[in-house]
Write an enzyme that holds these catalytic residues in place. Structure first.
Site, short mmCIF file in Angstrom:
data_model
loop_
_atom_site.label_atom_id
_atom_site.label_comp_id
_atom_site.label_asym_id
_atom_site.label_seq_id
_atom_site.Cartn_x
_atom_site.Cartn_y
_atom_site.Cartn_z
N HIS A 184 11.19 -26.93 -19.35
CA HIS A 184 11.62 -27.41 -20.67
C HIS A 184 10.59 -28.36 -21.25
CE1 HIS A 184 12.64 -31.00 -18.34
NE2 HIS A 184 12.79 -31.66 -19.48
N CYS B 93 20.41 -25.22 -17.20
CA CYS B 93 20.73 -23.84 -16.85
C CYS B 93 21.91 -23.36 -17.70
CB CYS B 93 21.09 -23.73 -15.38
SG CYS B 93 19.67 -23.81 -14.26
#
Length: 363
Positions: A190, A76
């Site tokens: 991801h 993040c």
């Protein structure tokens, strides 16, 4: 498409690259404020003479981050309360060197060269990178807008070009693991990119088959012929457009497996044209939605880009994306048990034609 590319260094020297969709962001104003130890040395490659394969041993990966709480997610954007791997407070797409790499260029000076006369050892020199698709922790690749998928594809092209040029690289492999069933340890959307120092076993097998086919057909490309045959048969085609076809392989190993292939033979992602890159996004997003719709819940999957090798045999490659899941029913997973794990002999529980039909009807 990428409007701005900015590379910085994290506090331990690892490279991080911002790929921004709009120009003007000053990424250098957000330095990494952490005090990190030096990155670990690279893995060790040990040769297995019984199967003519190299195995990487990376003991430092035992301590990698495992399912942290959302407010401590290292992927993040950084906040005042928590400094993550990405120093900026927001981002579009980010790529950075993995803190716990399977391969890197950091070689221990006392690296051993053999264990026995039959088992040579060498450093796992290569590169391992993390690709963050979005700053939204609760998102997923399947919910990205087409423009963001194009940005991710352009970022993968950038990294493939640069990593392929590194000394000793045999193949560049971008991929995404999704779902705890697959073994994902970070839930933030991801992927990863491995720059291998050796040609992996699957790629070696594909090269052998492609070379044999070329010799027997006067130089024809194996994957191009397989794709043409699937397009002609039609029964396993899930979806397609002007530039891409998505189909279930006739000899699929996994319960639900789809390959997405461009209609033109190209070696890797950088070789795709603008039109091909734009056309990929809506088709891939459509297939991902079909995967999730099969059982009415997020489908665990592995998404793997098969690119041509860097050296000998590159002309035999044909870029394609392999998407597959270990879920075989709403409440059942396909475990790689005795036959698959010990012998490498797959037994599929789902007939490929039935899988294709279910995926076509999923939405």
């Amino acid at each position: 498409m990428i409007s701005q590319r900015t590379a910085i260094r994290l506090s331990d020297g690892r490279e991080l690259i911002y790929f921004d969709e709009t120009p003007g962001a000053d990424r250098t104003r957000w330095p990494d404020t952490r005090h990190l130890p030096p990155p670990p040395p690279t893995s060790q490659l040990r040769y297995d003479p019984l199967v003519d394969e190299w195995v990487a041993v990376a003991a430092h990966r035992q301590t990698r981050t495992f399912l942290p709480p959302s407010d401590k997610c290292p992927l993040c954007p950084s906040t005042r309360e928590f400094a993550s791997e990405i120093p900026a407070p927001d981002y579009d797409v980010v790529v950075f060197e993995n803190q716990f790499p399977s391969f890197s260029d950091r070689v221990k000076p006392d690296e051993i060269t053999s264990l026995t006369d039959m088992v040579p050892v060498r450093p796992g020199v290569g590169r391992t990178e993390v690709v963050c698709f979005t700053s939204d922790h609760n998102s997923s690749f399947g919910t990205l807008p087409p423009a963001r998928v194009r940005t991710v594809l352009d970022a993968l092209a950038d990294r493939t070009t640069e990593m392929s040029a590194l000394p000793g690289i045999a193949q560049v492999f971008p991929f995404e693991n999704r779902g705890i069933e697959i073994g994902v340890t970070l839930s933030h959307p991801h992927g990863q990119i491995y720059a291998y120092p050796t040609v992996p076993p699957r790629a070696q097998a594909m090269l052998r088959a492609a070379r044999k086919h070329a010799e027997h057909t006067g130089g024809r490309n194996l994957y191009a012929d397989v794709l043409a045959a699937e397009q002609k048969a039609g029964v396993r085609v899930v979806a397609g457009n002007e530039h891409w076809t998505a189909y279930v392989p006739a000899a699929a190993r996994w319960p639900y497996e789809v390959q997405l292939a461009p209609h033109r033979q190209v070696a890797d992602i950088p070789a795709l044209s603008d039109a091909e890159r734009d056309a990929f996004a809506p088709l891939y997003l459509d297939v991902l939605r079909r995967f999730d719709a099969l059982f009415g819940k997020p489908m665990p999957y592995i998404s793997a880009w098969h690119q041509a090798v860097v050296g000998e045999g590159r002309d035999l490659g044909y870029l394609h994306l392999q998407l597959f899941s270990i879920r075989r029913a709403a409440d059942k997973l396909k475990y790689l048990a005795g036959s698959e794990s010990a012998m490498g002999a797959f037994v599929n529980d789902i007939v490929p034609e039935a899988a294709a039909q279910r995926l076509r009807e999923a939405i």
